[in-house]
Write a protein that holds these residues in place. Structure first.
Motif, PDB file in Angstrom:
ATOM      1  N   UNK A 212       0.831  -1.197   0.000  1.00  0.00           N
ATOM      2  CA  UNK A 212       0.000   0.000   0.000  1.00  0.00           C
ATOM      3  C   UNK A 212       0.871   1.254   0.000  1.00  0.00           C
ATOM      4  N   UNK A 213       0.742   2.029  -1.060  1.00  0.00           N
ATOM      5  CA  UNK A 213       1.538   3.256  -1.223  1.00  0.00           C
ATOM      6  C   UNK A 213       1.349   4.231  -0.060  1.00  0.00           C
ATOM      7  N   UNK A 214       0.121   4.284   0.425  1.00  0.00           N
ATOM      8  CA  UNK A 214      -0.164   5.237   1.504  1.00  0.00           C
ATOM      9  C   UNK A 214       0.560   4.861   2.789  1.00  0.00           C
ATOM     10  N   UNK A 215       0.553   3.566   3.102  1.00  0.00           N
ATOM     11  CA  UNK A 215       1.267   3.121   4.302  1.00  0.00           C
ATOM     12  C   UNK A 215       2.756   3.422   4.169  1.00  0.00           C
ATOM     13  N   UNK A 216       3.273   3.216   2.983  1.00  0.00           N
ATOM     14  CA  UNK A 216       4.680   3.514   2.735  1.00  0.00           C
ATOM     15  C   UNK A 216       4.960   5.005   2.925  1.00  0.00           C
ATOM     16  N   UNK A 217       4.090   5.851   2.386  1.00  0.00           N
ATOM     17  CA  UNK A 217       4.265   7.302   2.524  1.00  0.00           C
ATOM     18  C   UNK A 217       4.212   7.736   3.979  1.00  0.00           C
ATOM     19  N   UNK A 218       3.262   7.192   4.702  1.00  0.00           N
ATOM     20  CA  UNK A 218       3.127   7.561   6.119  1.00  0.00           C
ATOM     21  C   UNK A 218       4.380   7.149   6.883  1.00  0.00           C
ATOM     22  N   UNK A 219       4.836   5.924   6.635  1.00  0.00           N
ATOM     23  CA  UNK A 219       6.029   5.436   7.318  1.00  0.00           C
ATOM     24  C   UNK A 219       7.236   6.306   6.979  1.00  0.00           C
ATOM     25  N   UNK A 220       7.391   6.618   5.694  1.00  0.00           N
ATOM     26  CA  UNK A 220       8.524   7.457   5.277  1.00  0.00           C
ATOM     27  C   UNK A 220       8.457   8.823   5.955  1.00  0.00           C
ATOM     28  N   UNK A 221       7.266   9.379   6.017  1.00  0.00           N
ATOM     29  CA  UNK A 221       7.091  10.700   6.616  1.00  0.00           C
ATOM     30  C   UNK A 221       7.402  10.685   8.110  1.00  0.00           C
ATOM     31  N   UNK A 222       6.952   9.644   8.807  1.00  0.00           N
ATOM     32  CA  UNK A 222       7.234   9.558  10.248  1.00  0.00           C
ATOM     33  C   UNK A 222       8.751   9.426  10.471  1.00  0.00           C
ATOM     34  N   UNK A 223       9.403   8.614   9.653  1.00  0.00           N
ATOM     35  CA  UNK A 223      10.851   8.438   9.809  1.00  0.00           C
ATOM     36  C   UNK A 223      11.597   9.752   9.534  1.00  0.00           C
ATOM     37  N   UNK A 224      11.189  10.459   8.499  1.00  0.00           N
ATOM     38  CA  UNK A 224      11.834  11.742   8.200  1.00  0.00           C
ATOM     39  C   UNK A 224      11.614  12.751   9.319  1.00  0.00           C
ATOM     40  N   UNK A 225      10.400  12.776   9.824  1.00  0.00           N
ATOM     41  CA  UNK A 225      10.070  13.680  10.922  1.00  0.00           C
ATOM     42  C   UNK A 225      10.931  13.375  12.146  1.00  0.00           C
ATOM     43  N   UNK A 226      11.051  12.099  12.464  1.00  0.00           N
ATOM     44  CA  UNK A 226      11.865  11.688  13.613  1.00  0.00           C
ATOM     45  C   UNK A 226      13.310  12.132  13.412  1.00  0.00           C
ATOM     46  N   UNK A 227      13.780  11.984  12.210  1.00  0.00           N
ATOM     47  CA  UNK A 227      15.143  12.394  11.866  1.00  0.00           C
ATOM     48  C   UNK A 227      15.342  13.885  12.133  1.00  0.00           C
ATOM     49  N   UNK A 228      14.394  14.690  11.649  1.00  0.00           N
ATOM     50  CA  UNK A 228      14.447  16.145  11.819  1.00  0.00           C
ATOM     51  C   UNK A 228      14.445  16.545  13.287  1.00  0.00           C
ATOM     52  N   UNK A 229      13.725  15.798  14.086  1.00  0.00           N
ATOM     53  CA  UNK A 229      13.570  16.157  15.496  1.00  0.00           C
ATOM     54  C   UNK A 229      14.561  15.404  16.389  1.00  0.00           C
ATOM     55  N   UNK A 230      15.496  14.689  15.772  1.00  0.00           N
ATOM     56  CA  UNK A 230      16.491  13.895  16.500  1.00  0.00           C
ATOM     57  C   UNK A 230      15.867  12.898  17.472  1.00  0.00           C
ATOM     58  N   UNK A 231      14.840  12.218  17.024  1.00  0.00           N
ATOM     59  CA  UNK A 231      14.211  11.185  17.851  1.00  0.00           C
ATOM     60  C   UNK A 231      14.608   9.827  17.301  1.00  0.00           C
ATOM     61  N   UNK A 232      14.673   8.853  18.187  1.00  0.00           N
ATOM     62  CA  UNK A 232      14.880   7.486  17.709  1.00  0.00           C
ATOM     63  C   UNK A 232      13.548   6.991  17.165  1.00  0.00           C
ATOM     64  N   UNK A 233      13.597   6.276  16.052  1.00  0.00           N
ATOM     65  CA  UNK A 233      12.341   5.766  15.490  1.00  0.00           C
ATOM     66  C   UNK A 233      12.422   4.245  15.354  1.00  0.00           C
ATOM     67  N   UNK A 234      11.404   3.596  15.901  1.00  0.00           N
ATOM     68  CA  UNK A 234      11.341   2.139  15.944  1.00  0.00           C
ATOM     69  C   UNK A 234      10.129   1.686  15.125  1.00  0.00           C
ATOM     70  N   UNK A 235      10.298   0.660  14.300  1.00  0.00           N
ATOM     71  CA  UNK A 235       9.141   0.085  13.603  1.00  0.00           C
ATOM     72  C   UNK A 235       8.761  -1.209  14.276  1.00  0.00           C
ATOM     73  N   UNK A 236       7.497  -1.376  14.578  1.00  0.00           N
ATOM     74  CA  UNK A 236       7.073  -2.618  15.227  1.00  0.00           C
ATOM     75  C   UNK A 236       6.330  -3.516  14.247  1.00  0.00           C
ATOM     76  N   UNK A 237       6.310  -4.802  14.555  1.00  0.00           N
ATOM     77  CA  UNK A 237       5.572  -5.743  13.718  1.00  0.00           C
ATOM     78  C   UNK A 237       6.269  -6.092  12.408  1.00  0.00           C
ATOM     79  N   UNK A 238       7.601  -6.059  12.387  1.00  0.00           N
ATOM     80  CA  UNK A 238       8.338  -6.450  11.176  1.00  0.00           C
ATOM     81  C   UNK A 238       8.310  -7.975  11.061  1.00  0.00           C
ATOM     82  N   UNK A 239       7.740  -8.458   9.969  1.00  0.00           N
ATOM     83  CA  UNK A 239       7.580  -9.910   9.811  1.00  0.00           C
ATOM     84  C   UNK A 239       8.343 -10.499   8.633  1.00  0.00           C
ATOM     85  N   UNK A 240       8.827  -9.661   7.726  1.00  0.00           N
ATOM     86  CA  UNK A 240       9.533 -10.194   6.548  1.00  0.00           C
ATOM     87  C   UNK A 240      10.840  -9.453   6.291  1.00  0.00           C
TER      88      UNK A 240
END
Ligand code: C2E
Ligand code: CA
Ligand code: CA
Ligand code: CA
Length: 273
Positions: A212-240
């Protein structure tokens, strides 16, 4: 269950099922479970996205019910929250996690962190910081080793209290993490005003980053935002492995999920890591 005779079961109705299963998780049973020490913490590794090495563990509660076997938190945390028993349960979680960290220190294991889940009701409770401090003092563990995961719903309740509390915990050296990031309504307010150290992208986005393109966009945006704000970003539920590769490309810091490991009891964790 015994009290239902064979005959009664032929008159089975959905409401009966509800009352039977609720019966097993009443306040009284939960209290008994606490008193008989039937709870256990399972641990799921958090790994570095770059190379898959261990970064820490998230503690996830289980109930070893004498009759029903191992039960997950979804089955009893809601009742614990509504009855207030979440306070003694949360305190038990804090103590267990700190005890575990202290034990690892004695064994000179690596300086892993442990993340714990604290319900909003407990997080906002007057005694929460006091209890945390007394246990830190007792187990002599550095506050930097404990990550406190709360969900966005906390801030919807008492903004000022939450703000003060996060500032205070931060001053003491604890890290606060926002769990299930992106599923609530106040995410950005958090990032703007609270000294948060980490955000965890909810599994529902990760699950669909490939389809899903939208899920990918949201994830990319959250990661970029975290980067900008110097926050650690963790993804949960990685299965593959494909999800891992994608998240590495996006620059995520840490991962958690069945691809690396399910939550395991402490014996298995110590055998493996
Ligand atoms: P959470 O904090 O979002 O925890 C992640 C949940 O996802 C865990 O379920 C974990 O077992 C599961 N999970 C991890 N990796 C994967 C994956 O790759 N695929 C799938 N499908 N699932 C994965 P669990 O242990 O059943 O916990 C459910 C929720 O219960 C937690 O969600 C948390 O909100 C709550 N919880 C767990 N332990 C505690 C606790 O000690 N105190 C409180 N207050 N809440 C807790
Ligand atoms: Ca969590
Ligand atoms: Ca989560
Ligand atoms: Ca979740």
């Amino acid at each position: 269950r015994k009290k239902f005779s064979r005959n009664a079961q032929t008159f089975y109705q959905p409401e009966m099922y509800t009352s039977m299963s609720n019966d097993l998780h009443t306040e009284m049973n939960l209290r008994k479970g606490i008193e008989s020490n039937e709870f256990e913490l399972y641990y799921q590794p958090k790994v570095n996205c770059e190379d898959g090495s261990i970064a820490g563990f998230e503690a996830l509660i289980r109930w070893n019910h004498p009759k029903l076997g191992i039960r997950g938190p979804m089955e009893f945390i809601p009742i614990a929250e509504s009855t207030g028993l979440i306070i003694p349960i949360g305190e038990w979680v804090i103590t267990q996690a700190l005890k575990q960290l202290a034990l690892w220190d004695i064994g000179h294991r690596k300086q892993y962190t442990i993340s714990i889940n604290i319900s909003s009701r407990h997080f906002l409770h007057n005694d929460f910081p006091k209890y945390l401090l007394s246990q830190m003092d007792y187990y002599k563990v550095s506050p930097s080793r404990l990550v406190i995961e709360i969900t966005e719903s906390v801030a919807m309740m008492e903004y000022e209290t939450v703000k003060e509390r996060i500032h205070y915990l931060n001053e003491l050296g604890f890290s606060v993490s926002i769990d299930d990031f992106g599923t609530g309504f106040s995410a950005f307010v958090y990032l703007q005003h609270f000294p948060i150290k980490e955000i965890k992208i909810d599994r529902q986005f990760i699950q669909e980053i490939e389809s899903d393109e939208k899920s990918l966009s949201i994830t990319r945006t959250i990661i970029n935002l975290a980067e900008q704000l110097s926050l650690r970003v963790v993804s949960e539920g990685v299965e593959t492995i494909e999800q891992w590769e994608k998240l590495k490309m996006l620059g995520c810091h840490e991962l958690q999920g069945f691809y690396f490991s399910k939550p395991l009891n402490i014996k298995k964790i110590e055998e493996l890591y």
